[in-house]
Design an enzyme around this catalytic site. Sequence first.
Site, PDB file in Angstrom:
ATOM      1  N   GLY A 167       0.778  -1.232   0.000  1.00 40.64           N
ATOM      2  CA  GLY A 167       0.000   0.000   0.000  1.00 40.64           C
ATOM      3  C   GLY A 167       0.811   1.285   0.000  1.00 40.64           C
ATOM      4  O   GLY A 167       1.748   1.461  -0.802  1.00 40.64           O
ATOM      5  N   ASN A 174       4.471   4.593   9.159  1.00 36.37           N
ATOM      6  CA  ASN A 174       3.328   4.321   8.274  1.00 36.37           C
ATOM      7  C   ASN A 174       2.536   3.080   8.667  1.00 36.37           C
ATOM      8  O   ASN A 174       1.324   3.035   8.428  1.00 36.37           O
ATOM      9  CB  ASN A 174       3.871   4.176   6.837  1.00 36.37           C
ATOM     10  CG  ASN A 174       2.869   3.532   5.912  1.00 36.37           C
ATOM     11  OD1 ASN A 174       1.919   4.180   5.460  1.00 36.37           O
ATOM     12  ND2 ASN A 174       3.052   2.246   5.624  1.00 36.37           N
ATOM     13  N   TYR A 201      -9.885   2.918  15.836  1.00 38.58           N
ATOM     14  CA  TYR A 201      -8.989   3.476  14.817  1.00 38.58           C
ATOM     15  C   TYR A 201      -8.977   5.005  14.906  1.00 38.58           C
ATOM     16  O   TYR A 201      -7.912   5.637  14.873  1.00 38.58           O
ATOM     17  CB  TYR A 201      -9.472   3.004  13.449  1.00 38.58           C
ATOM     18  CG  TYR A 201      -8.614   3.410  12.275  1.00 38.58           C
ATOM     19  CD1 TYR A 201      -7.445   2.725  11.971  1.00 38.58           C
ATOM     20  CD2 TYR A 201      -8.990   4.464  11.449  1.00 38.58           C
ATOM     21  CE1 TYR A 201      -6.667   3.085  10.870  1.00 38.58           C
ATOM     22  CE2 TYR A 201      -8.220   4.829  10.348  1.00 38.58           C
ATOM     23  CZ  TYR A 201      -7.065   4.143  10.066  1.00 38.58           C
ATOM     24  OH  TYR A 201      -6.293   4.503   8.981  1.00 38.58           O
ATOM     25  N   LYS A 213      -5.731   7.444  15.569  1.00 42.99           N
ATOM     26  CA  LYS A 213      -5.258   8.412  14.579  1.00 42.99           C
ATOM     27  C   LYS A 213      -5.351   9.856  15.105  1.00 42.99           C
ATOM     28  O   LYS A 213      -4.525  10.701  14.746  1.00 42.99           O
ATOM     29  CB  LYS A 213      -6.028   8.254  13.273  1.00 42.99           C
ATOM     30  CG  LYS A 213      -5.770   6.910  12.573  1.00 42.99           C
ATOM     31  CD  LYS A 213      -4.287   6.746  12.232  1.00 42.99           C
ATOM     32  CE  LYS A 213      -4.008   5.505  11.409  1.00 42.99           C
ATOM     33  NZ  LYS A 213      -2.574   5.362  11.062  1.00 42.99           N
TER      34      LYS A 213
HETATM   35  P1  NAP Z   1      -1.728  -1.795   4.174  1.00 42.16           P
HETATM   36  O1  NAP Z   1      -1.992  -1.869   2.719  1.00 42.16           O
HETATM   37  O2  NAP Z   1      -2.429  -2.780   5.074  1.00 42.16           O
HETATM   38  O3  NAP Z   1      -0.168  -1.880   4.447  1.00 42.16           O
HETATM   39  C1  NAP Z   1       0.296  -1.782   5.769  1.00 42.16           C
HETATM   40  C2  NAP Z   1       1.524  -2.647   5.954  1.00 42.16           C
HETATM   41  O4  NAP Z   1       1.875  -2.572   7.352  1.00 42.16           O
HETATM   42  C3  NAP Z   1       1.267  -4.129   5.648  1.00 42.16           C
HETATM   43  O5  NAP Z   1       2.355  -4.671   4.939  1.00 42.16           O
HETATM   44  C4  NAP Z   1       1.161  -4.735   7.036  1.00 42.16           C
HETATM   45  O6  NAP Z   1       1.528  -6.091   7.087  1.00 42.16           O
HETATM   46  C5  NAP Z   1       2.142  -3.885   7.808  1.00 42.16           C
HETATM   47  N1  NAP Z   1       1.991  -4.002   9.248  1.00 42.16           N
HETATM   48  C6  NAP Z   1       0.869  -4.301   9.963  1.00 42.16           C
HETATM   49  N2  NAP Z   1       1.165  -4.405  11.273  1.00 42.16           N
HETATM   50  C7  NAP Z   1       2.502  -4.189  11.383  1.00 42.16           C
HETATM   51  C8  NAP Z   1       3.412  -4.186  12.470  1.00 42.16           C
HETATM   52  N3  NAP Z   1       3.008  -4.479  13.722  1.00 42.16           N
HETATM   53  N4  NAP Z   1       4.719  -3.897  12.230  1.00 42.16           N
HETATM   54  C9  NAP Z   1       5.142  -3.639  10.972  1.00 42.16           C
HETATM   55  N5  NAP Z   1       4.346  -3.658   9.902  1.00 42.16           N
HETATM   56  C10 NAP Z   1       3.030  -3.930  10.101  1.00 42.16           C
HETATM   57  O7  NAP Z   1      -2.089  -0.336   4.735  1.00 42.16           O
HETATM   58  P2  NAP Z   1      -2.215   1.089   3.988  1.00 42.16           P
HETATM   59  O8  NAP Z   1      -3.606   1.272   3.555  1.00 42.16           O
HETATM   60  O9  NAP Z   1      -1.090   1.265   3.022  1.00 42.16           O
HETATM   61  O10 NAP Z   1      -2.026   2.038   5.252  1.00 42.16           O
HETATM   62  C11 NAP Z   1      -0.794   2.628   5.608  1.00 42.16           C
HETATM   63  C12 NAP Z   1      -1.060   3.688   6.656  1.00 42.16           C
HETATM   64  O11 NAP Z   1      -1.967   4.651   6.125  1.00 42.16           O
HETATM   65  C13 NAP Z   1      -1.726   3.129   7.922  1.00 42.16           C
HETATM   66  O12 NAP Z   1      -1.204   3.799   9.053  1.00 42.16           O
HETATM   67  C14 NAP Z   1      -3.182   3.486   7.726  1.00 42.16           C
HETATM   68  O13 NAP Z   1      -3.885   3.616   8.936  1.00 42.16           O
HETATM   69  C15 NAP Z   1      -3.060   4.815   7.005  1.00 42.16           C
HETATM   70  N6  NAP Z   1      -4.250   5.169   6.234  1.00 42.16           N
HETATM   71  C16 NAP Z   1      -4.735   4.364   5.259  1.00 42.16           C
HETATM   72  C17 NAP Z   1      -5.890   4.721   4.577  1.00 42.16           C
HETATM   73  C18 NAP Z   1      -6.496   3.865   3.483  1.00 42.16           C
HETATM   74  O14 NAP Z   1      -7.642   4.150   3.093  1.00 42.16           O
HETATM   75  N7  NAP Z   1      -5.821   2.866   2.985  1.00 42.16           N
HETATM   76  C19 NAP Z   1      -6.528   5.928   4.890  1.00 42.16           C
HETATM   77  C20 NAP Z   1      -6.008   6.731   5.893  1.00 42.16           C
HETATM   78  C21 NAP Z   1      -4.863   6.349   6.561  1.00 42.16           C
HETATM   79  P3  NAP Z   1       0.358  -7.226   7.013  1.00 42.16           P
HETATM   80  O15 NAP Z   1      -0.322  -7.020   5.703  1.00 42.16           O
HETATM   81  O16 NAP Z   1       1.092  -8.508   7.130  1.00 42.16           O
HETATM   82  O17 NAP Z   1      -0.549  -6.931   8.190  1.00 42.16           O
END
Ligand code: NAP
Length: 256
Positions: free
Chosen positions: A17, A90, A155, A159
């Site tokens: 992501g 992140n 969540y 945040k």
């Molecule tokens: P993602 O696609 O789930 O990628 C997150 C990565 O972090 C995954 O590889 C995950 O591994 C890893 N991770 C989870 N727990 C972890 C830990 N304890 N230590 C190290 N790595 C870990 O998420 P994303 O959507 O890119 O989100 C990235 C950030 O943006 C997050 O903080 C999220 O809250 C924020 N965000 C996302 C959105 C959205 O709509 N996507 C919107 C607002 C904010 P696994 O897959 O193995 O769990």
Amino acid sequence: MGRVGGKVALVTGGAMGIGAATCRLLAREGAKVAVTDINSEAGEAVARDIVENGGNARFYRHDVASQDDWRRALAAVRNDFGPLDILVNNAGIVIVNTVEDATLEEWRRTQEINLESVFVGTQEAIGVMKDNGGGSIINISSVMGLVGGTIEAAYCASKGGVRMFTKSAAVYCAEQGYGIRVNSVHPGYIMTPLLTNAASTLPNAEEVVSDLISRHPLGHLGEADDIAYGILYLASDESKFVTGSELVIDGGYTAK
Ligand code: NAP
């Protein structure tokens, strides 16, 4: 040299992501990138892809909930690349729950991964950066750190905590004269595995996603690169007068 040429960056959750897009972009703009994650296979693949495309990257297995992992990862990065200039906090998780049905276990797990890890990572990075002339710490919050979402109670709390912790750390580092800037980024809904996995736990996933789309005035969800470009700005010296700020990248979600 690129916009972050020669700088050393560590990105948590770099396997997927937003984190993976950030690793790729920082590397394209000249940074030496430590891709860290608990997902070793996908993280190794991101680092390999960067190197095959002429960039400089390496994968480190790193659970952000573990202080020992933080210390090990930072020491390894220093050894392999040199002093850290950029930290992108992140990694994050979302567990779908409301204030009525969230369990205490879900609440604590969410705060541990999304908020406590940002505290530990920021504290450890300050310890390293302050002796090396400074750096940039970028904490990934969310629009859910600015406004309430009904099905993301724990969540939202995590945040919102990231947003205010970022400001506290930013002012402290500035007052100490460390040359360390700390900022938060607030994405709207972005098409990543986090979003698709969370939606898949709902019986009415399609309806929820189309409702989410309708909440973004630009008329669509964001892409990981939309957020990575904001992170790149905060990581680079172009943002040298920016600290304690919140960069909202949300297709207008919070503007209405
Ligand atoms: P993602 O696609 O789930 O990628 C997150 C990565 O972090 C995954 O590889 C995950 O591994 C890893 N991770 C989870 N727990 C972890 C830990 N304890 N230590 C190290 N790595 C870990 O998420 P994303 O959507 O890119 O989100 C990235 C950030 O943006 C997050 O903080 C999220 O809250 C924020 N965000 C996302 C959105 C959205 O709509 N996507 C919107 C607002 C904010 P696994 O897959 O193995 O769990």
